[in-house]
Scaffold this motif. Sequence first.
Motif, PDB file in Angstrom:
ATOM      1  N   UNK A 191       0.822  -1.206   0.000  1.00 16.79           N
ATOM      2  CA  UNK A 191       0.000   0.000   0.000  1.00 16.79           C
ATOM      3  C   UNK A 191       0.857   1.258   0.000  1.00 16.79           C
ATOM      4  N   UNK A 192       1.930   1.235   0.796  1.00 17.68           N
ATOM      5  CA  UNK A 192       2.812   2.395   0.855  1.00 17.68           C
ATOM      6  C   UNK A 192       3.470   2.641  -0.491  1.00 17.68           C
ATOM      7  N   UNK A 193       3.907   1.571  -1.155  1.00 18.18           N
ATOM      8  CA  UNK A 193       4.509   1.742  -2.485  1.00 18.18           C
ATOM      9  C   UNK A 193       3.504   2.357  -3.456  1.00 18.18           C
ATOM     10  N   UNK A 194       2.262   1.923  -3.393  1.00 18.97           N
ATOM     11  CA  UNK A 194       1.246   2.447  -4.299  1.00 18.97           C
ATOM     12  C   UNK A 194       0.940   3.918  -4.002  1.00 18.97           C
ATOM     13  N   UNK A 195       0.820   4.249  -2.721  1.00 15.84           N
ATOM     14  CA  UNK A 195       0.547   5.635  -2.343  1.00 15.84           C
ATOM     15  C   UNK A 195       1.682   6.546  -2.792  1.00 15.84           C
ATOM     16  N   UNK A 196       2.911   6.108  -2.535  1.00 15.16           N
ATOM     17  CA  UNK A 196       4.072   6.918  -2.910  1.00 15.16           C
ATOM     18  C   UNK A 196       4.135   7.091  -4.430  1.00 15.16           C
ATOM     19  N   UNK A 197       3.749   6.069  -5.166  1.00 16.40           N
ATOM     20  CA  UNK A 197       3.757   6.158  -6.633  1.00 16.40           C
ATOM     21  C   UNK A 197       2.679   7.102  -7.136  1.00 16.40           C
ATOM     22  N   UNK A 198       1.499   7.071  -6.512  1.00 13.43           N
ATOM     23  CA  UNK A 198       0.361   7.829  -7.016  1.00 13.43           C
ATOM     24  C   UNK A 198       0.342   9.284  -6.543  1.00 13.43           C
ATOM     25  N   UNK A 219      13.244   3.133   1.449  1.00 14.12           N
ATOM     26  CA  UNK A 219      14.125   2.179   0.770  1.00 14.12           C
ATOM     27  C   UNK A 219      13.878   0.754   1.268  1.00 14.12           C
ATOM     28  N   UNK A 220      13.478   0.615   2.543  1.00 18.43           N
ATOM     29  CA  UNK A 220      13.251  -0.727   3.081  1.00 18.43           C
ATOM     30  C   UNK A 220      12.012  -1.382   2.477  1.00 18.43           C
ATOM     31  N   UNK A 221      11.082  -0.581   1.960  1.00 16.03           N
ATOM     32  CA  UNK A 221       9.873  -1.142   1.342  1.00 16.03           C
ATOM     33  C   UNK A 221       9.913  -0.966  -0.177  1.00 16.03           C
ATOM     34  N   UNK A 222      11.091  -0.559  -0.688  1.00 16.26           N
ATOM     35  CA  UNK A 222      11.286  -0.425  -2.133  1.00 16.26           C
ATOM     36  C   UNK A 222      10.296   0.565  -2.741  1.00 16.26           C
ATOM     37  N   UNK A 223      10.123   1.709  -2.067  1.00 18.04           N
ATOM     38  CA  UNK A 223       9.236   2.758  -2.566  1.00 18.04           C
ATOM     39  C   UNK A 223      10.076   3.963  -2.968  1.00 18.04           C
ATOM     40  N   UNK A 246      -0.391  16.277  -1.304  1.00 19.14           N
ATOM     41  CA  UNK A 246       0.451  15.088  -1.291  1.00 19.14           C
ATOM     42  C   UNK A 246       0.366  14.369   0.034  1.00 19.14           C
ATOM     43  N   UNK A 247       1.340  13.517   0.293  1.00 18.01           N
ATOM     44  CA  UNK A 247       1.398  12.723   1.522  1.00 18.01           C
ATOM     45  C   UNK A 247       2.780  12.882   2.134  1.00 18.01           C
ATOM     46  N   UNK A 248       2.908  12.542   3.434  1.00 19.03           N
ATOM     47  CA  UNK A 248       4.186  12.746   4.119  1.00 19.03           C
ATOM     48  C   UNK A 248       4.275  11.856   5.343  1.00 19.03           C
ATOM     49  N   UNK A 249       5.505  11.598   5.777  1.00 19.76           N
ATOM     50  CA  UNK A 249       5.748  11.018   7.089  1.00 19.76           C
ATOM     51  C   UNK A 249       5.731  12.159   8.101  1.00 19.76           C
ATOM     52  N   UNK A 250       4.902  12.024   9.154  1.00 22.20           N
ATOM     53  CA  UNK A 250       4.804  13.063  10.174  1.00 22.20           C
ATOM     54  C   UNK A 250       4.698  12.427  11.553  1.00 22.20           C
ATOM     55  N   UNK A 251       5.113  13.141  12.605  1.00 23.93           N
ATOM     56  CA  UNK A 251       4.847  12.660  13.956  1.00 23.93           C
ATOM     57  C   UNK A 251       3.347  12.489  14.164  1.00 23.93           C
ATOM     58  N   UNK A 252       2.965  11.433  14.887  1.00 21.68           N
ATOM     59  CA  UNK A 252       1.543  11.113  15.035  1.00 21.68           C
ATOM     60  C   UNK A 252       0.758  12.268  15.636  1.00 21.68           C
ATOM     61  N   UNK A 253       1.294  12.907  16.675  1.00 21.76           N
ATOM     62  CA  UNK A 253       0.573  13.997  17.315  1.00 21.76           C
ATOM     63  C   UNK A 253       0.297  15.143  16.372  1.00 21.76           C
ATOM     64  N   UNK A 254       1.269  15.508  15.568  1.00 25.20           N
ATOM     65  CA  UNK A 254       1.103  16.602  14.621  1.00 25.20           C
ATOM     66  C   UNK A 254       0.073  16.245  13.562  1.00 25.20           C
ATOM     67  N   UNK A 255       0.129  15.023  13.044  1.00 26.76           N
ATOM     68  CA  UNK A 255      -0.829  14.601  12.020  1.00 26.76           C
ATOM     69  C   UNK A 255      -2.247  14.572  12.574  1.00 26.76           C
ATOM     70  N   UNK A 256      -2.397  14.141  13.809  1.00 32.56           N
ATOM     71  CA  UNK A 256      -3.732  14.045  14.403  1.00 32.56           C
ATOM     72  C   UNK A 256      -4.319  15.408  14.735  1.00 32.56           C
ATOM     73  N   UNK A 257      -3.453  16.376  14.994  1.00 34.96           N
ATOM     74  CA  UNK A 257      -3.931  17.722  15.326  1.00 34.96           C
ATOM     75  C   UNK A 257      -4.326  18.522  14.089  1.00 34.96           C
ATOM     76  N   UNK A 258      -3.836  18.138  12.916  1.00 31.92           N
ATOM     77  CA  UNK A 258      -4.083  18.903  11.693  1.00 31.92           C
ATOM     78  C   UNK A 258      -5.421  18.505  11.076  1.00 31.92           C
ATOM     79  N   UNK A 259      -6.337  19.449  10.968  1.00 33.06           N
ATOM     80  CA  UNK A 259      -7.626  19.186  10.325  1.00 33.06           C
ATOM     81  C   UNK A 259      -7.403  18.829   8.862  1.00 33.06           C
ATOM     82  N   UNK A 260      -8.193  17.869   8.378  1.00 28.67           N
ATOM     83  CA  UNK A 260      -8.081  17.468   6.986  1.00 28.67           C
ATOM     84  C   UNK A 260      -7.027  16.432   6.714  1.00 28.67           C
ATOM     85  N   UNK A 261      -6.413  15.892   7.782  1.00 31.54           N
ATOM     86  CA  UNK A 261      -5.348  14.891   7.638  1.00 31.54           C
ATOM     87  C   UNK A 261      -5.741  13.628   8.389  1.00 31.54           C
ATOM     88  N   UNK A 262      -5.487  12.492   7.781  1.00 27.77           N
ATOM     89  CA  UNK A 262      -5.661  11.193   8.437  1.00 27.77           C
ATOM     90  C   UNK A 262      -4.293  10.558   8.626  1.00 27.77           C
TER      91      UNK A 262
END
Length: 303
Positions: A191-198, A219-223, A246-262
């Motif tokens: 799923x991560x490879x597909x998300x990163x590709x799309x 690199x560990x998931x070949x994405x 787009x999408x990003x790696x974020x700290x969980x607390x920051x992602x959860x506090x941002x409206x419009x982000x899952x």
Amino acid sequence: MLDLWRLEILRRFAAHGTITATAADLGYSPSAISQQLATLEREAGVALIERTAQRASLTDAGRELAEHAARILAAAETARSRMRARAGTVSGRVNVSCIHALAPALAPHLAALQRAHPELNVVAHETGSATAAAAVLEGRYDLAVIDDWSTHPPTEDSGLSVHRLRREDIVLAIPADHPLADQPGPATAPQLRQIVHDQTWLCAPTGQLSRAAGDRYLSTVDATPPRRWEFEGLHILAALVATGAGVAFLPAGLAQEQAGVTALRLAARMQRTILALTRTTTREDPAITACLHTAQQALSSSR
């Protein structure tokens, strides 16, 4: 008698290697730094600097004195800290640096500390995590709050005290209307490879710790992201994810506090550690200790 301030200048010169860089670090003109080093040579009674038309460098005696200077200055700072501890007053100037993502959480607590102790002067700065340790050891900052994205965060090193504030999970932040936003489980490698590709991959510029950690994980998931946008600041990345950019790696607390982000959990866990750095020579200084305790109260959590 060797002057402590001139020994500090010599120590900085040994670290930076040039008069110009030393002057820039200390906020003086190159000619003023040259004059102070020349005075130190007269105090020492031996040539410390070898000067040519192109550059200045330490002599053997200069290198030896620079090594002594580091120990002398550390002993002087330890003694000053212990005397301040005996006095027991929270006063004086404390230089605090913090990565900008955590500054809004820390600043109100430092401001309250200053109000509680009118003789305390906290001078706040913003700095990157990669350079903070050196800046603390060099005395530019007395306390630095940083994040560490490595698997094994640093422990106490020579001259540096490392205080762990919290450890938090990193998640894959996706727009709230993404098809996987309602998925209960973690994002798998396919799923991560597909998300990163799309999707456009949002990340920090090269050289940032979060960028290096994110690239290692991908690199560990070949994405391999075919499209990248680079921005300074995790809050900026979170806001961009919320817009659907787009999408990003974020700290969980920051992602959860941002409206419009899952926030999607990752199948293979990735974490970052929030650390506070101080010098071992200031561990008894009441003002620095008070600032450290304030940072611990403001930023420590189990998440």
